[in-house]
Design a protein around this motif. Sequence first.
Motif, PDB file in Angstrom:
ATOM      1  N   LYS A 159      -1.618   3.511  -7.485  1.00 16.07           N
ATOM      2  CA  LYS A 159      -2.338   3.270  -6.226  1.00 16.07           C
ATOM      3  C   LYS A 159      -3.832   3.331  -6.493  1.00 16.07           C
ATOM      4  CE  LYS A 159      -1.824   4.149  -1.433  1.00 16.07           C
ATOM      5  NZ  LYS A 159      -1.023   4.832  -0.449  1.00 16.07           N
TER       6      LYS A 159
ATOM      7  N   GLU B 102      -4.281  -0.455  -2.574  1.00 14.25           N
ATOM      8  CA  GLU B 102      -3.155  -1.284  -3.005  1.00 14.25           C
ATOM      9  C   GLU B 102      -2.382  -0.576  -4.125  1.00 14.25           C
ATOM     10  OE1 GLU B 102      -3.719  -4.931  -5.416  1.00 14.25           O
ATOM     11  OE2 GLU B 102      -5.830  -4.321  -5.492  1.00 14.25           O
ATOM     12  N   VAL B 103      -1.083  -0.787  -4.129  1.00 17.14           N
ATOM     13  CA  VAL B 103      -0.221  -0.234  -5.165  1.00 17.14           C
ATOM     14  C   VAL B 103       0.086  -1.370  -6.143  1.00 17.14           C
ATOM     15  CG1 VAL B 103       2.017   0.789  -5.685  1.00 17.14           C
ATOM     16  CG2 VAL B 103       0.756   1.506  -3.647  1.00 17.14           C
TER      17      VAL B 103
ATOM     18  N   ASN C 223      -5.605   9.189  -9.342  1.00 18.27           N
ATOM     19  CA  ASN C 223      -4.851   8.221  -8.557  1.00 18.27           C
ATOM     20  C   ASN C 223      -3.430   8.704  -8.374  1.00 18.27           C
ATOM     21  OD1 ASN C 223      -6.900   6.712 -10.356  1.00 18.27           O
ATOM     22  ND2 ASN C 223      -6.532   5.329  -8.665  1.00 18.27           N
TER      23      ASN C 223
ATOM     24  N   THR D 277       0.828  -1.204   0.000  1.00 22.35           N
ATOM     25  CA  THR D 277       0.000   0.000   0.000  1.00 22.35           C
ATOM     26  C   THR D 277       0.863   1.255   0.000  1.00 22.35           C
ATOM     27  OG1 THR D 277      -0.155  -0.100   2.406  1.00 22.35           O
ATOM     28  CG2 THR D 277      -1.951  -1.113   1.157  1.00 22.35           C
ATOM     29  N   GLU D 278       2.172   1.071  -0.029  1.00 27.06           N
ATOM     30  CA  GLU D 278       3.100   2.203  -0.084  1.00 27.06           C
ATOM     31  C   GLU D 278       3.960   2.083  -1.339  1.00 27.06           C
ATOM     32  OE1 GLU D 278       2.969   4.704   2.088  1.00 27.06           O
ATOM     33  OE2 GLU D 278       1.377   3.638   3.155  1.00 27.06           O
TER      34      GLU D 278
END
Length: 130
Positions: free
Chosen positions: A117, A123-124, A105, A30-31
Amino acid sequence: MNTTLPMQAMAGAACLLAALHAPPASAQPTEFPPDAVPLTEASLDALAGKRYVGQTQGGHWRQMDFGPDRSYRVSFRNGILDGKLRLEGDKLCQDMRKTIESSCNEVRVKDNQLFYKRVYNGEVITLVAQ
């Protein structure tokens, strides 16, 4: 004596046991990677003519095609959407032809990878140039 049925049951049980003890499928991050950078006007223009492909956490593929004049097409399991792209700050905004709303996004780039993302779940998705 028929030994086929007990052997099938044992094989099924072994498969179930293996599945229960298998490591969980890796979740999408998520990053963004720390060395990935936000899109700029110049890097957005440089995407023209390129195709990027990747998968979501659920294993669904995504294909993003960047055309001239900032045209854009995304292909996925349920179909294709197309439209135009623009930047708003460091967000990539898609004005799609077949949808009522635009969406923006966070997107980062690094080498031949695009990190997208999803607003839906954070989620990425890593997409790789083809």
